[in-house]
Design an enzyme around this catalytic site. Structure first.
Site, PDB file in Angstrom:
ATOM      1  N   GLU A  26       1.106   3.936   1.924  1.00 45.26           N
ATOM      2  CA  GLU A  26       1.734   4.345   3.177  1.00 45.26           C
ATOM      3  C   GLU A  26       2.863   3.396   3.568  1.00 45.26           C
ATOM      4  O   GLU A  26       3.924   3.852   4.011  1.00 45.26           O
ATOM      5  CB  GLU A  26       0.690   4.419   4.302  1.00 45.26           C
ATOM      6  CG  GLU A  26      -0.395   5.452   4.077  1.00 45.26           C
ATOM      7  CD  GLU A  26      -1.597   4.941   3.277  1.00 45.26           C
ATOM      8  OE1 GLU A  26      -2.612   5.649   3.258  1.00 45.26           O
ATOM      9  OE2 GLU A  26      -1.514   3.843   2.670  1.00 45.26           O
ATOM     10  N   HIS A  61       0.840  -1.192   0.000  1.00 43.54           N
ATOM     11  CA  HIS A  61       0.000   0.000   0.000  1.00 43.54           C
ATOM     12  C   HIS A  61       0.881   1.252   0.000  1.00 43.54           C
ATOM     13  O   HIS A  61       2.066   1.189   0.357  1.00 43.54           O
ATOM     14  CB  HIS A  61      -0.897   0.012   1.231  1.00 43.54           C
ATOM     15  CG  HIS A  61      -1.977  -1.029   1.205  1.00 43.54           C
ATOM     16  ND1 HIS A  61      -3.085  -0.941   2.007  1.00 43.54           N
ATOM     17  CD2 HIS A  61      -2.120  -2.174   0.481  1.00 43.54           C
ATOM     18  CE1 HIS A  61      -3.873  -1.992   1.789  1.00 43.54           C
ATOM     19  NE2 HIS A  61      -3.295  -2.754   0.861  1.00 43.54           N
TER      20      HIS A  61
END
Length: 157
Positions: free
Chosen positions: A56, A54
Site C-alpha cells: 500500500e 509495503h
C-alpha cells in the site's frame, strides 16, 4: 461490484508479481481514481531492505509521484489483504477514503505476519506497550514550534 472484484484481482496479481520476483511478502495494491489506475505496488521489503516498503505504501508513493500530488483525494485503494496499521495510517495521510481488501489480518497472521499483534499494541497506551517509550522535553523543540507557528506560507497536510 464487478469493477471492485476486477481491481482486487489486479491487486492479487500485483502481489504474485512481487513474490515471484522475491521482492517480499504476498501483498499487492492498486489505486484507482475515476475508474483509472493511478498507482500500483507490491511488497518489496526484502529487495529494498526497507521495512516500510509495503504494497500500500509503495502504491501510494507510485500514485503520488505519477500524479505529482501529496494527497489522493477521491481515490480508492484495493489491497489483497487488510492493510497493516502502518499502511492504514499512510492511506489516511494520503486522503484515500475508500478501501477494499480480500484477506483479513487473521489470514495474514496465519501465514506468519504480525498485523494482529501490531493492531493490539497500538491500541495500548505508550507506557503499556512492549516498546520502551520515554517523552523528554527540550528547549530546542519549543524553538522549533515557534518557528513553525511563525511561518505564514506553511502548507498543512
Amino acid at each position: 461490484m464487478k469493477a471492485h472484484k476486477e481491481f482486487l484481482k489486479m491487486a492479487v496479481e500485483e502481489a504474485a508479481k512481487g513474490i515471484r520476483a522475491r521482492d517480499g511478502g504476498p501483498f499487492g495494491a492498486i489505486i484507482v481514481r475515476d475508474g483509472k489506475i493511478i498507482g500500483r505496488g507490491h511488497n518489496s521489503v526484502l529487495s529494498s531492505h526497507d521495512p516500510t516498503a509495503h504494497a500500500e505504501v509503495n502504491a501510494i508513493r507510485n500514485a503520488c509521484g505519477l500524479e505529482k500530488v501529496h494527497h489522493l483525494t477521491g481515490a480508492t485503494i484495493y489491497s489483497n489483504f487488510e492493510p497493516c496499521p502502518m499502511c492504514l495510517a499512510a492511506i489516511y495521510w494520503a486522503d484515500i477514503r475508500n478501501l477494499f481488501f480480500c484477506g483479513g489480518r487473521k489470514q495474514a497472521e496465519d501465514i506468519g505476519f504480525m498485523d494482529s499483534h501490531l493492531y493490539e499494541e497500538l491500541a495500548r497506551l505508550p507506557g503499556q506497550r512492549e516498546m520502551n517509550t520515554t517523552q523528554i522535553g527540550i528547549p530546542d523543540m519549543d524553538l522549533l514550534l515557534e518557528e513553525w507557528n511563525g511561518l505564514e506560507d506553511k502548507i498543512l497536510y
